[in-house]
Design a protein around this motif. Structure first.
Motif, PDB file in Angstrom:
ATOM      1  N   VAL A   1       0.836  -1.205   0.000  1.00 22.65           N
ATOM      2  CA  VAL A   1       0.000   0.000   0.000  1.00 22.65           C
ATOM      3  C   VAL A   1       0.875   1.260   0.000  1.00 22.65           C
ATOM      4  CG1 VAL A   1      -1.655   1.340   1.352  1.00 22.65           C
ATOM      5  CG2 VAL A   1      -1.982  -1.131   1.051  1.00 22.65           C
ATOM      6  N   THR A   2       1.926   1.251   0.813  1.00 24.95           N
ATOM      7  CA  THR A   2       2.830   2.402   0.869  1.00 24.95           C
ATOM      8  C   THR A   2       3.528   2.622  -0.475  1.00 24.95           C
ATOM      9  OG1 THR A   2       3.234   2.065   3.232  1.00 24.95           O
ATOM     10  CG2 THR A   2       4.861   3.350   2.024  1.00 24.95           C
ATOM     11  N   ALA A   3       3.979   1.529  -1.092  1.00 25.66           N
ATOM     12  CA  ALA A   3       4.666   1.641  -2.381  1.00 25.66           C
ATOM     13  C   ALA A   3       3.741   2.219  -3.442  1.00 25.66           C
ATOM     14  CB  ALA A   3       5.185   0.271  -2.812  1.00 25.66           C
ATOM     15  N   VAL A   4       2.484   1.795  -3.441  1.00 30.06           N
ATOM     16  CA  VAL A   4       1.533   2.301  -4.425  1.00 30.06           C
ATOM     17  C   VAL A   4       1.282   3.792  -4.195  1.00 30.06           C
ATOM     18  CG1 VAL A   4      -0.851   2.138  -5.235  1.00 30.06           C
ATOM     19  CG2 VAL A   4       0.470   0.059  -4.826  1.00 30.06           C
TER      20      VAL A   4
ATOM     21  N   ARG B   1       3.280   5.969  -2.805  1.00 26.82           N
ATOM     22  CA  ARG B   1       4.478   6.773  -3.070  1.00 26.82           C
ATOM     23  C   ARG B   1       4.783   6.900  -4.554  1.00 26.82           C
ATOM     24  NH1 ARG B   1       9.430   4.915   0.559  1.00 26.82           N
ATOM     25  NH2 ARG B   1      10.330   6.635  -0.656  1.00 26.82           N
ATOM     26  N   THR B   2       4.451   5.875  -5.338  1.00 26.65           N
ATOM     27  CA  THR B   2       4.816   5.890  -6.757  1.00 26.65           C
ATOM     28  C   THR B   2       3.684   6.375  -7.652  1.00 26.65           C
ATOM     29  OG1 THR B   2       4.174   3.563  -6.969  1.00 26.65           O
ATOM     30  CG2 THR B   2       6.492   4.034  -6.493  1.00 26.65           C
ATOM     31  N   GLY B   3       2.427   6.296  -7.184  1.00 24.68           N
ATOM     32  CA  GLY B   3       1.304   6.702  -8.035  1.00 24.68           C
ATOM     33  C   GLY B   3       1.329   6.008  -9.376  1.00 24.68           C
ATOM     34  N   PRO B   4       1.316   4.664  -9.413  1.00 19.49           N
ATOM     35  CA  PRO B   4       1.536   3.941 -10.669  1.00 19.49           C
ATOM     36  C   PRO B   4       0.313   3.950 -11.578  1.00 19.49           C
ATOM     37  CG  PRO B   4       1.044   2.381  -8.934  1.00 19.49           C
ATOM     38  CD  PRO B   4       1.119   3.733  -8.281  1.00 19.49           C
ATOM     39  N   ALA B   5       0.590   3.750 -12.853  1.00 18.78           N
ATOM     40  CA  ALA B   5      -0.498   3.555 -13.811  1.00 18.78           C
ATOM     41  C   ALA B   5      -1.072   2.151 -13.677  1.00 18.78           C
ATOM     42  CB  ALA B   5       0.002   3.780 -15.233  1.00 18.78           C
ATOM     43  N   ALA B   6      -0.225   1.195 -13.271  1.00 18.99           N
ATOM     44  CA  ALA B   6      -0.672  -0.192 -13.162  1.00 18.99           C
ATOM     45  C   ALA B   6       0.092  -0.901 -12.051  1.00 18.99           C
ATOM     46  CB  ALA B   6      -0.473  -0.925 -14.489  1.00 18.99           C
ATOM     47  N   VAL B   7      -0.558  -1.883 -11.473  1.00 15.03           N
ATOM     48  CA  VAL B   7       0.048  -2.743 -10.450  1.00 15.03           C
ATOM     49  C   VAL B   7      -0.207  -4.186 -10.859  1.00 15.03           C
ATOM     50  CG1 VAL B   7       0.066  -3.442  -8.023  1.00 15.03           C
ATOM     51  CG2 VAL B   7      -0.340  -1.041  -8.635  1.00 15.03           C
ATOM     52  N   ALA B   8       0.859  -4.990 -10.940  1.00 16.16           N
ATOM     53  CA  ALA B   8       0.731  -6.413 -11.274  1.00 16.16           C
ATOM     54  C   ALA B   8       1.038  -7.225 -10.024  1.00 16.16           C
ATOM     55  CB  ALA B   8       1.672  -6.791 -12.411  1.00 16.16           C
ATOM     56  N   LEU B   9       0.079  -8.039  -9.597  1.00 16.12           N
ATOM     57  CA  LEU B   9       0.215  -8.853  -8.394  1.00 16.12           C
ATOM     58  C   LEU B   9       0.333 -10.323  -8.793  1.00 16.12           C
ATOM     59  CD1 LEU B   9      -2.512  -7.176  -6.134  1.00 16.12           C
ATOM     60  CD2 LEU B   9      -0.039  -6.764  -6.124  1.00 16.12           C
ATOM     61  N   TRP B  10       1.473 -10.923  -8.455  1.00 16.98           N
ATOM     62  CA  TRP B  10       1.721 -12.323  -8.824  1.00 16.98           C
ATOM     63  C   TRP B  10       1.360 -13.246  -7.668  1.00 16.98           C
ATOM     64  CZ3 TRP B  10       2.981 -15.276 -12.957  1.00 16.98           C
ATOM     65  CH2 TRP B  10       3.349 -16.607 -12.690  1.00 16.98           C
ATOM     66  N   ALA B  11       0.625 -14.333  -8.001  1.00 19.28           N
ATOM     67  CA  ALA B  11       0.315 -15.388  -7.030  1.00 19.28           C
ATOM     68  C   ALA B  11       0.519 -16.733  -7.708  1.00 19.28           C
ATOM     69  CB  ALA B  11      -1.116 -15.262  -6.520  1.00 19.28           C
ATOM     70  N   GLN B  12       1.422 -17.534  -7.150  1.00 13.44           N
ATOM     71  CA  GLN B  12       1.679 -18.874  -7.678  1.00 13.44           C
ATOM     72  C   GLN B  12       0.649 -19.864  -7.170  1.00 13.44           C
ATOM     73  OE1 GLN B  12       4.111 -19.661  -9.793  1.00 13.44           O
ATOM     74  NE2 GLN B  12       3.912 -21.893  -9.817  1.00 13.44           N
ATOM     75  N   SER B  13       0.199 -19.675  -5.943  1.00 11.12           N
ATOM     76  CA  SER B  13      -0.726 -20.623  -5.298  1.00 11.12           C
ATOM     77  C   SER B  13      -2.057 -19.945  -5.003  1.00 11.12           C
ATOM     78  CB  SER B  13      -0.105 -21.150  -4.000  1.00 11.12           C
ATOM     79  OG  SER B  13      -1.057 -21.841  -3.227  1.00 11.12           O
ATOM     80  N   ARG B  14      -3.125 -20.727  -5.065  1.00  9.70           N
ATOM     81  CA  ARG B  14      -4.448 -20.188  -4.739  1.00  9.70           C
ATOM     82  C   ARG B  14      -4.548 -19.805  -3.269  1.00  9.70           C
ATOM     83  NH1 ARG B  14      -9.364 -23.512  -7.233  1.00  9.70           N
ATOM     84  NH2 ARG B  14     -10.386 -21.634  -6.428  1.00  9.70           N
ATOM     85  N   THR B  15      -3.690 -20.394  -2.445  1.00 10.37           N
ATOM     86  CA  THR B  15      -3.731 -20.059  -1.015  1.00 10.37           C
ATOM     87  C   THR B  15      -3.177 -18.670  -0.741  1.00 10.37           C
ATOM     88  OG1 THR B  15      -1.567 -21.090  -0.639  1.00 10.37           O
ATOM     89  CG2 THR B  15      -3.509 -22.501  -0.387  1.00 10.37           C
ATOM     90  N   THR B  16      -2.398 -18.131  -1.667  1.00  8.81           N
ATOM     91  CA  THR B  16      -1.830 -16.786  -1.455  1.00  8.81           C
ATOM     92  C   THR B  16      -2.594 -15.705  -2.217  1.00  8.81           C
ATOM     93  OG1 THR B  16      -0.240 -17.072  -3.276  1.00  8.81           O
ATOM     94  CG2 THR B  16       0.477 -17.733  -1.065  1.00  8.81           C
ATOM     95  N   ALA B  17      -3.363 -16.091  -3.240  1.00  5.80           N
ATOM     96  CA  ALA B  17      -4.108 -15.107  -4.028  1.00  5.80           C
ATOM     97  C   ALA B  17      -5.242 -14.529  -3.183  1.00  5.80           C
ATOM     98  CB  ALA B  17      -4.665 -15.767  -5.294  1.00  5.80           C
TER      99      ALA B  17
ATOM    100  N   VAL C   1      -6.228  -2.494  -3.506  1.00  2.51           N
ATOM    101  CA  VAL C   1      -5.245  -1.742  -4.286  1.00  2.51           C
ATOM    102  C   VAL C   1      -5.926  -1.052  -5.469  1.00  2.51           C
ATOM    103  CG1 VAL C   1      -3.170  -1.928  -5.715  1.00  2.51           C
ATOM    104  CG2 VAL C   1      -3.344  -3.247  -3.589  1.00  2.51           C
ATOM    105  N   ALA C   2      -6.874  -1.748  -6.112  1.00  2.00           N
ATOM    106  CA  ALA C   2      -7.564  -1.163  -7.265  1.00  2.00           C
ATOM    107  C   ALA C   2      -8.403   0.045  -6.881  1.00  2.00           C
ATOM    108  CB  ALA C   2      -8.435  -2.219  -7.928  1.00  2.00           C
ATOM    109  N   ALA C   3      -8.820   0.133  -5.601  1.00  3.10           N
ATOM    110  CA  ALA C   3      -9.654   1.249  -5.143  1.00  3.10           C
ATOM    111  C   ALA C   3      -8.848   2.428  -4.638  1.00  3.10           C
ATOM    112  CB  ALA C   3     -10.602   0.760  -4.044  1.00  3.10           C
ATOM    113  N   MET C   4      -7.521   2.280  -4.533  1.00  6.81           N
ATOM    114  CA  MET C   4      -6.687   3.373  -4.023  1.00  6.81           C
ATOM    115  C   MET C   4      -6.671   4.551  -4.994  1.00  6.81           C
ATOM    116  SD  MET C   4      -3.468   1.218  -2.433  1.00  6.81           S
ATOM    117  CE  MET C   4      -2.592   2.718  -2.017  1.00  6.81           C
ATOM    118  N   GLU C   5      -6.672   5.756  -4.463  1.00  8.08           N
ATOM    119  CA  GLU C   5      -6.651   6.969  -5.280  1.00  8.08           C
ATOM    120  C   GLU C   5      -5.539   7.900  -4.819  1.00  8.08           C
ATOM    121  OE1 GLU C   5     -10.540   8.637  -4.785  1.00  8.08           O
ATOM    122  OE2 GLU C   5     -11.357   7.533  -6.494  1.00  8.08           O
ATOM    123  N   TRP C   6      -5.057   8.726  -5.711  1.00  3.10           N
ATOM    124  CA  TRP C   6      -4.080   9.753  -5.379  1.00  3.10           C
ATOM    125  C   TRP C   6      -4.229  10.893  -6.372  1.00  3.10           C
ATOM    126  CZ3 TRP C   6      -2.842   4.794  -6.800  1.00  3.10           C
ATOM    127  CH2 TRP C   6      -2.439   4.628  -8.138  1.00  3.10           C
TER     128      TRP C   6
END
Length: 335
Positions: A256-259, A261-277, A285-290
């Motif tokens: 959340v802090t990184a998003v 501070r950087t105000g990105p156009a896109a964020v890619a979240l990687w999950a290898q396992s369904r237990t971590t997704a 993250v998609a609802a964050m605004e700046w």
């Protein structure tokens, strides 16, 4: 075959093949016109035998003497004149005959049999480079592995090299590890480390920041498989897109802090396992605004990796492969 093709087939560096030719006389038996040397199946069979011997710890010079001695015996006139008995025919086909079992001598498979066996990994219908990379990884041959990976990336490009060469090899090593009681853990770690290094060397310098044009890449909490994000970061840098890579298992608060501070156009979240997704995390993250009042922005959040399978988040893109993820990000990041 050319020297480069032979090297890829064997999983060694081309300089190694040339050294074995120059130093030990293991070059092509027949010479052809032109500057480039050509290797026949018989020539390749001798080099495969050389690889097999050196992989057991035998010094190259001793291994070469053994290979050349075996070649001399096979060419003996008596052996050519006399019809081969059934046992000998079985040996020539790479079969384990009763006599060889009694002698305790390991059979030497034919070139065709060895080609099918390859590296001992179930690679399936893949590019020839996969077999060479797998063999180099199994031998823990660092210099050959680096050269083969860099050659694959240079010849095919980052995206195709990852999709068609590197990823199938990683998957095969993973299957070997799972089916052998974790016997090949060191091979998987070794291969992953060298793939990571090859990706970093192939990527151009990170593009300069542009307001609102950054892409944030991170593994979800509890997820440490970073290689897919590393190749995505390299592919985006290749296209001149600013990237901020945060690697494995980024805590929620830090993400959340990184998003913010950087105000990105896109964020890619990687999950290898369904237990971590985590759907709630992706939605948060998609609802964050700046930005200033009246011109506030939100990032486009991509849920990538097999962990998101069956856990699609409504309204969020879920690319199914590297090429698709790159394409999506190129459309959402302003130039």
């Amino acid at each position: 075959m050319t020297t480069g093709e032979v090297a890829r087939r064997l999983g060694v560096a081309p300089t190694t093949v040339r050294t074995w030719d120059r130093r030990y006389g293991l070059g092509p038996a027949a010479h052809t016109g032109g500057r480039h040397r050509r290797w026949t199946p018989g020539d390749v069979a001798r080099l495969e035998r050389m690889c097999a011997l050196t992989a057991t710890g035998i010094p190259p010079a001793e291994a070469a003497r053994t290979v050349l001695g075996e070649a001399t015996q096979e060419q003996a006139p008596a052996a050519r004149a006399a019809p081969a008995p059934p046992e000998a025919a079985g040996e020539a086909a790479g079969e384990e005959t009763p006599a060889r079992r009694d002698e305790g001598v390991a059979p030497r498979p034919s070139l065709r049999a060895r080609s099918r066996a390859g590296s001992g990994l179930r690679l399936g219908d893949v590019r020839q480079e996969c077999k060479g990379i797998a063999r180099a990884a199994l031998r823990l041959d660092a210099s050959a592995l680096d050269e083969l990976l860099e050659t694959a990336i240079a010849e095919h490009g980052l995206v195709a090299a990852w999709t068609e060469v590197i990823m199938p090899t990683l998957q095969a090593v993973g299957r070997k590890w799972e089916s052998s009681g974790e016997k090949y853990v060191e091979v998987e770690h070794f291969l992953s480390w060298h793939v990571s290094g090859a990706l970093r060397r192939a990527a151009p310098p990170t593009a300069a920041d542009r307001p609102g044009a950054t892409v944030v890449l991170a593994c979800v909490p509890g997820e440490n498989h970073t290689l897919p994000l590393e190749v995505l970061a390299a592919a985006l840098a290749e296209r001149g897109l600013p990237v901020r890579m945060f690697g494995g298992a980024l805590p929620v608060e830090s993400l959340v802090t990184a998003v913010r501070r950087t105000g990105p156009a896109a964020v890619a979240l990687w999950a290898q396992s369904r237990t971590t997704a985590s759907r709630p995390l992706a939605q948060h993250v998609a609802a964050m605004e700046w930005g200033v009042r009246g011109a506030r922005r939100k990032p486009v959040v991509l849920t990538i990796g097999p962990g998101w399978s069956g856990r699609t988040v409504p309204g969020l893109p879920r690319p199914t492969g590297l090429a698709e993820a790159v394409a999506v990000l190129e459309t959402v990041v302003p130039r």
